[in-house]
Design a protein around this motif. Structure first.
Motif, PDB file in Angstrom:
ATOM      1  N   PRO A   7       4.568  -9.260  30.215  1.00 45.80           N
ATOM      2  CA  PRO A   7       4.671 -10.594  30.822  1.00 45.80           C
ATOM      3  C   PRO A   7       3.508 -11.507  30.447  1.00 45.80           C
ATOM      4  O   PRO A   7       2.369 -11.062  30.311  1.00 45.80           O
ATOM      5  CB  PRO A   7       4.675 -10.289  32.331  1.00 45.80           C
ATOM      6  N   ASN A   8       3.818 -12.786  30.278  1.00 38.32           N
ATOM      7  CA  ASN A   8       2.814 -13.787  29.916  1.00 38.32           C
ATOM      8  C   ASN A   8       2.149 -14.305  31.191  1.00 38.32           C
ATOM      9  O   ASN A   8       2.395 -15.422  31.647  1.00 38.32           O
ATOM     10  CB  ASN A   8       3.477 -14.931  29.143  1.00 38.32           C
ATOM     11  N   TRP A  62      -2.853 -10.436  30.862  1.00 34.57           N
ATOM     12  CA  TRP A  62      -3.660 -10.821  29.707  1.00 34.57           C
ATOM     13  C   TRP A  62      -5.109 -11.180  30.057  1.00 34.57           C
ATOM     14  O   TRP A  62      -5.924 -11.400  29.167  1.00 34.57           O
ATOM     15  CB  TRP A  62      -3.013 -12.001  28.987  1.00 34.57           C
ATOM     16  N   GLY A  63      -5.439 -11.258  31.347  1.00 37.34           N
ATOM     17  CA  GLY A  63      -6.814 -11.552  31.728  1.00 37.34           C
ATOM     18  C   GLY A  63      -7.278 -12.910  31.233  1.00 37.34           C
ATOM     19  O   GLY A  63      -6.538 -13.892  31.286  1.00 37.34           O
ATOM     20  N   GLY A 105      -8.918 -16.244  22.387  1.00 36.48           N
ATOM     21  CA  GLY A 105      -8.864 -14.819  22.149  1.00 36.48           C
ATOM     22  C   GLY A 105     -10.124 -14.130  22.647  1.00 36.48           C
ATOM     23  O   GLY A 105     -11.103 -14.765  23.029  1.00 36.48           O
ATOM     24  N   ASP A 106     -10.094 -12.828  22.638  1.00 40.01           N
ATOM     25  CA  ASP A 106     -11.217 -12.042  23.149  1.00 40.01           C
ATOM     26  C   ASP A 106     -12.446 -12.202  22.240  1.00 40.01           C
ATOM     27  O   ASP A 106     -12.331 -12.152  21.013  1.00 40.01           O
ATOM     28  CB  ASP A 106     -10.814 -10.564  23.218  1.00 40.01           C
ATOM     29  N   PRO A 107     -13.629 -12.392  22.810  1.00 48.37           N
ATOM     30  CA  PRO A 107     -14.823 -12.617  21.989  1.00 48.37           C
ATOM     31  C   PRO A 107     -15.352 -11.378  21.288  1.00 48.37           C
ATOM     32  O   PRO A 107     -16.228 -11.474  20.429  1.00 48.37           O
ATOM     33  CB  PRO A 107     -15.845 -13.141  23.010  1.00 48.37           C
ATOM     34  N   LYS A 108     -14.817 -10.193  21.611  1.00 44.07           N
ATOM     35  CA  LYS A 108     -15.304  -8.958  20.995  1.00 44.07           C
ATOM     36  C   LYS A 108     -14.194  -8.157  20.326  1.00 44.07           C
ATOM     37  O   LYS A 108     -14.325  -6.946  20.118  1.00 44.07           O
ATOM     38  CB  LYS A 108     -16.028  -8.095  22.036  1.00 44.07           C
ATOM     39  N   THR A 121     -10.673  -8.143  32.252  1.00 41.60           N
ATOM     40  CA  THR A 121     -10.722  -8.342  33.698  1.00 41.60           C
ATOM     41  C   THR A 121     -10.074  -7.156  34.401  1.00 41.60           C
ATOM     42  O   THR A 121      -9.342  -6.365  33.792  1.00 41.60           O
ATOM     43  CB  THR A 121     -10.008  -9.634  34.096  1.00 41.60           C
ATOM     44  N   THR A 122     -10.316  -7.014  35.684  1.00 40.95           N
ATOM     45  CA  THR A 122      -9.760  -5.912  36.463  1.00 40.95           C
ATOM     46  C   THR A 122      -8.235  -5.947  36.445  1.00 40.95           C
ATOM     47  O   THR A 122      -7.626  -6.965  36.742  1.00 40.95           O
ATOM     48  CB  THR A 122     -10.251  -5.986  37.919  1.00 40.95           C
TER      49      THR A 122
END
Length: 212
Positions: A75-76, A81-82, A108-111, A120-121
């Motif tokens: 799901p979007n 997706w945090g 997008g994710d920085p790493k 995120t949790t």
């Protein structure tokens, strides 16, 4: 004859009681294998969707294309997706790393989705993009050159004012897209095969910009 029949029925019950856990575990494992294969196809399709739209223009929203492709399978939502998820509502500001709608947007994710500290949790999906310089070596066409990778959250930008023959954009003409999903098996026995009880499904694509 009646006594023999009762013994036969009792033996069948005992055999079923012994075999049922094994049969149930095999069935759960089969279901998990099918789910894992299905989700792996879905995240591969998400990476392809992001690449298709990412190589056509430098103002396209790569993040939305990636998150929208799997439909109900992934799901979007922000929960899934945090920080790389969608805005929380139509009038709210975008999530920190949600959208890639321009060359200056950090999305997008920085790493590269490999460091759990940026998740995120409860987050189960992640995407990351970066630019790179592509090789033109025989046997390694359209691969990112080692040492010529852009930082995560960067996308290629057009040459200024225009490209000459063989010239690449300021950040390289290659686009690298990674999509990661944390798969939780239903079978506890299978879950014990990996740390934390989850399998990491990963898809990565490299493409060539077409909008110079």
């Amino acid at each position: 004859m009646r006594a023999r029949h009762r013994r036969s029925r009792g033996q069948a019950v005992v055999e079923m009681a012994l075999c049922a856990p094994l049969i149930f575990m095999v069935l759960l494992g089969t279901v998990d294998l099918a789910r894992g294969y299905y989700l792996s196809n879905q995240i591969t399709g998400a990476a392809r969707a992001g690449m298709r739209i990412g190589i056509t223009a430098d103002t396209t929203d790569i993040g939305d294309a990636i998150r929208s492709e799997p439909n109900s399978a992934v799901p979007n939502t922000i929960a899934v997706w945090g920080n790389t998820g969608p805005p929380s509502c139509g009038t709210c500001s975008a999530q920190t790393y949600a959208n890639c709608s321009g060359t200056s947007s950090a999305c997008g994710d920085p790493k590269g989705c490999v460091d759990s500290s940026t998740w995120t949790t409860g987050q189960t999906a992640c995407f990351a993009i970066r630019s790179c310089t592509l090789t033109n070596t025989a046997g390694a066409h359209f691969q990112c050159q080692a040492g010529n990778m852009g930082a995560w959250q960067t996308r290629p930008v057009p040459c200024t004012p225009s490209c000459t023959a063989g010239q690449q954009g300021p950040k390289g003409d290659g686009l690298d897209i990674v999509v990661v999903y944390k798969f939780q098996p239903a079978s506890l026995r299978i879950a014990t095969l990996t740390a934390g009880g989850t399998f990491t499904l990963r898809a990565e694509l490299i493409g060539l910009e077409l909008y110079y």
